[in-house]
Design a protein around this motif. Structure first.
Motif, PDB file in Angstrom:
ATOM      1  N   UNK A 174       0.809  -1.224   0.000  1.00 28.45           N
ATOM      2  CA  UNK A 174       0.000   0.000   0.000  1.00 28.45           C
ATOM      3  C   UNK A 174       0.842   1.273   0.000  1.00 28.45           C
ATOM      4  N   UNK A 175       2.155   1.123  -0.059  1.00 31.39           N
ATOM      5  CA  UNK A 175       3.055   2.274   0.027  1.00 31.39           C
ATOM      6  C   UNK A 175       3.195   2.972  -1.329  1.00 31.39           C
ATOM      7  N   UNK A 176       2.915   4.270  -1.370  1.00 32.40           N
ATOM      8  CA  UNK A 176       3.064   5.038  -2.612  1.00 32.40           C
ATOM      9  C   UNK A 176       4.519   5.106  -3.086  1.00 32.40           C
ATOM     10  N   UNK A 177       5.516   5.301  -2.190  1.00 33.47           N
ATOM     11  CA  UNK A 177       6.902   5.256  -2.658  1.00 33.47           C
ATOM     12  C   UNK A 177       7.277   3.917  -3.292  1.00 33.47           C
ATOM     13  N   UNK A 209      15.042   1.135  -3.339  1.00 33.61           N
ATOM     14  CA  UNK A 209      14.653   0.020  -2.469  1.00 33.61           C
ATOM     15  C   UNK A 209      15.421   0.066  -1.150  1.00 33.61           C
ATOM     16  N   UNK A 210      16.718   0.317  -1.266  1.00 34.23           N
ATOM     17  CA  UNK A 210      17.582   0.308  -0.082  1.00 34.23           C
ATOM     18  C   UNK A 210      17.406   1.555   0.770  1.00 34.23           C
ATOM     19  N   UNK A 211      16.979   2.656   0.148  1.00 32.49           N
ATOM     20  CA  UNK A 211      16.714   3.874   0.914  1.00 32.49           C
ATOM     21  C   UNK A 211      15.522   3.676   1.845  1.00 32.49           C
ATOM     22  N   UNK A 212      14.427   3.178   1.293  1.00 38.43           N
ATOM     23  CA  UNK A 212      13.182   3.135   2.062  1.00 38.43           C
ATOM     24  C   UNK A 212      13.023   1.864   2.880  1.00 38.43           C
ATOM     25  N   UNK A 213      13.732   0.790   2.501  1.00 37.88           N
ATOM     26  CA  UNK A 213      13.539  -0.490   3.198  1.00 37.88           C
ATOM     27  C   UNK A 213      14.804  -1.346   3.153  1.00 37.88           C
ATOM     28  N   UNK A 217       8.188   9.133 -15.143  1.00 38.05           N
ATOM     29  CA  UNK A 217       8.959  10.246 -14.569  1.00 38.05           C
ATOM     30  C   UNK A 217       8.070  11.107 -13.667  1.00 38.05           C
ATOM     31  N   UNK A 218       6.873  11.391 -14.118  1.00 34.68           N
ATOM     32  CA  UNK A 218       5.934  12.200 -13.324  1.00 34.68           C
ATOM     33  C   UNK A 218       5.524  11.467 -12.036  1.00 34.68           C
ATOM     34  N   UNK A 219       5.297  10.167 -12.132  1.00 32.01           N
ATOM     35  CA  UNK A 219       4.929   9.384 -10.953  1.00 32.01           C
ATOM     36  C   UNK A 219       6.037   9.431  -9.910  1.00 32.01           C
ATOM     37  N   UNK A 220       7.284   9.272 -10.351  1.00 34.41           N
ATOM     38  CA  UNK A 220       8.402   9.276  -9.405  1.00 34.41           C
ATOM     39  C   UNK A 220       8.586  10.645  -8.762  1.00 34.41           C
ATOM     40  N   UNK A 221       8.388  11.699  -9.532  1.00 39.81           N
ATOM     41  CA  UNK A 221       8.492  13.048  -8.980  1.00 39.81           C
ATOM     42  C   UNK A 221       7.444  13.285  -7.893  1.00 39.81           C
ATOM     43  N   UNK A 239      10.297   8.904  -2.302  1.00 38.60           N
ATOM     44  CA  UNK A 239      11.056   9.495  -1.192  1.00 38.60           C
ATOM     45  C   UNK A 239      12.279   8.614  -0.939  1.00 38.60           C
ATOM     46  N   UNK A 240      13.298   9.195  -0.330  1.00 38.45           N
ATOM     47  CA  UNK A 240      14.468   8.424   0.056  1.00 38.45           C
ATOM     48  C   UNK A 240      14.532   8.219   1.576  1.00 38.45           C
TER      49      UNK A 240
END
Length: 442
Positions: free
Chosen positions: A237-240, A363-367, A428-432, A436-437
């Motif tokens: 359910x995580x948006x990032x 992946x490594x930033x958030x988890x 690109x728009x989705x990632x912007x 998050x890191x």
């Protein structure tokens, strides 16, 4: 004077780099060998698409199980088992384009085995590599894919010409076996002594597999209860996480379409011979190798110097990479010369690789503890991109043959390249908007 030693984590990164190189030599090698054998046997484009896409069906099935297995029993062991399985399959299966069922089953098996590899690699790197080295370490490891693809494009057409398509399978199996021996001898789990701040930094022994509610001592002398429960609901359910998933899908759609159909584009769309193109045919993948490492070095430099936040760095590199790649994809069918097509495909794949310093390290930033799991989820999406993109491209080209039987018209190829081009803009728009890191999973 104290003797300098080569940190073992660097050796681990080098070995994972070699592993991705060998995997992509196998993937490109099959595409080249099968395309030549299938064309000689008169196999139609739709059937070729089915055989080429079957790998990704198996690959999709094992991504999340691969992350789970790496989390439970360790990425080091899972990685070795995966390599042994796909190497044996390559060694034992005959390449006969008329035996479609046999080839589909074989490619499914290779896909399942290789599906465990990248979640395992991310688990291993999360354990070994400290945060300030992750961008360049992941970029170097993943750039092995592109160097392997470039090497395959350079040497394997000549191998097929002089030794036949089956020789490619045997070479790939031999390379896999040699890597297995190196990994078995030199790979290990990270000792706490090498990473005294592992728990605080989110890497090292603190990320090794644990059982039940096993307790682990942390550096300050306290006790921290670590459970093996995986927060599946929070992950899904995580948006990032979904920002990573969407970009992984787009990256692999563009990569797999070019990897599997670029040989056909050169031979049928541009009426060129792969054997006669020389080293130029490897340039798109070599460019990926170069730009992937540039992205990693730039990201880690910006992080170390604290020029901007890690989140902004990830978004910047992802945006630049995907926007330039989208332009190159859209322009590609307009180039009708060998040099023009090679240049445009090189720009497209090179800047896609640059974008990996954004979404692929995230992946490594958030988890960090669940890097293999999140990688498995996002790479499943990337694999479905392969299934959809490769199979759909075969259908598009088969349909285009009604207007242009030899597929030499640029109109036959426009949709093939426009689709990944516009996907890059959307991703690109989705990632912007949603990435998050910041660490959001403990």
């Amino acid at each position: 004077m104290k003797r300098m030693t080569f940190p073992h984590r660097y050796l681990i990164v080098i070995l994972t780099f070699i592993s991705t190189s060998v995997c992509y030599i196998e993937r490109v090698g099959f595409s080249i060998a099968y395309t030549i054998a299938a064309d000689a046997a008169g196999v139609n484009q739709s059937t070729k698409g089915t055989v080429l896409a079957s790998f990704y069906c198996g690959y999709a099935c094992s991504q999340v199980p691969g992350g789970w297995a790496a989390q439970k029993i360790g990425g080091r062991k899972v990685l070795l088992i995966s390599f042994v399985l796909w190497s044996l399959t390559c060694a034992l299966v005959p390449l006969d384009p008329n035996r479609v069922t046999v080839l589909v089953i074989a490619r499914l098996l290779v896909g399942v085995a290789q599906g465990f590899i990248f979640p395992s690699i991310h688990t291993v790197l999360a354990q070994w590599v400290p945060p300030h080295e992750r961008s360049r370490s992941v970029s170097l490891t993943m750039s092995g894919m592109y160097l392997g693809a470039a090497t395959g494009m350079l040497f394997l057409p000549s191998l097929v010409k002089y030794r036949g398509p089956q020789s490619v399978f045997l070479v790939e199996a031999a390379l896999g076996a040699m890597w297995c021996m190196l990994w078995f001898k030199y790979a290990s789990d990270p000792p706490r002594s090498e990473h005294p701040k592992a728990t605080a930094s989110g890497f090292g022994e603190s990320l090794l597999p644990v059982k039940g509610s096993q307790k682990m001592k942390v550096e300050n002398g306290g006790i921290s209860a670590k459970t093996a429960n995986i927060p599946w609901k929070k992950i899904l359910l995580s948006l990032p996480v979904w920002a990573i998933v969407v970009n992984n899908f787009t990256f692999h759609y563009g990569l797999y379409v070019l990897m599997n159909w670029l040989p056909t584009y050169f031979e049928k769309g541009l009426q060129l011979s792969l054997q006669e193109m020389g080293s130029s045919k490897m340039m798109p993948y070599f460019n990926m190798f170069v730009f992937s490492n540039i992205g990693g070095v730039v990201a880690d430099h910006l992080i170390t110097k604290r020029i901007m936040s890690v989140t902004r760095i990830r978004k910047l590199l992802n945006t630049v990479g995907f926007l330039v790649a989208s332009l190159a994809f859209i322009l590609l069918p307009l180039f009708r010369t060998s040099s023009g097509a090679v240049f445009c495909s090189s720009v497209a794949l090179g800047f896609l690789a640059l974008g990996r310093a954004g979404f692929a390290v995230n992946h490594m930033d958030i988890a960090p503890r669940y890097a293999g799991i999140v990688m498995g989820v996002s790479n499943t999406a990337g694999t479905f991109a392969g299934i959809i993109g490769v199979r759909f491209t075969g259908w598009l080209l088969e349909s285009a043959k009604t207007a242009n039987p030899d597929l030499s018209s640029p109109d036959s190829w426009k949709l093939v390249f426009y689709i990944p081009g516009f996907q890059c803009i959307f991703s690109c728009l989705v990632f912007l908007l949603f990435s998050t890191a910041e660490r959001i999973f403990d």
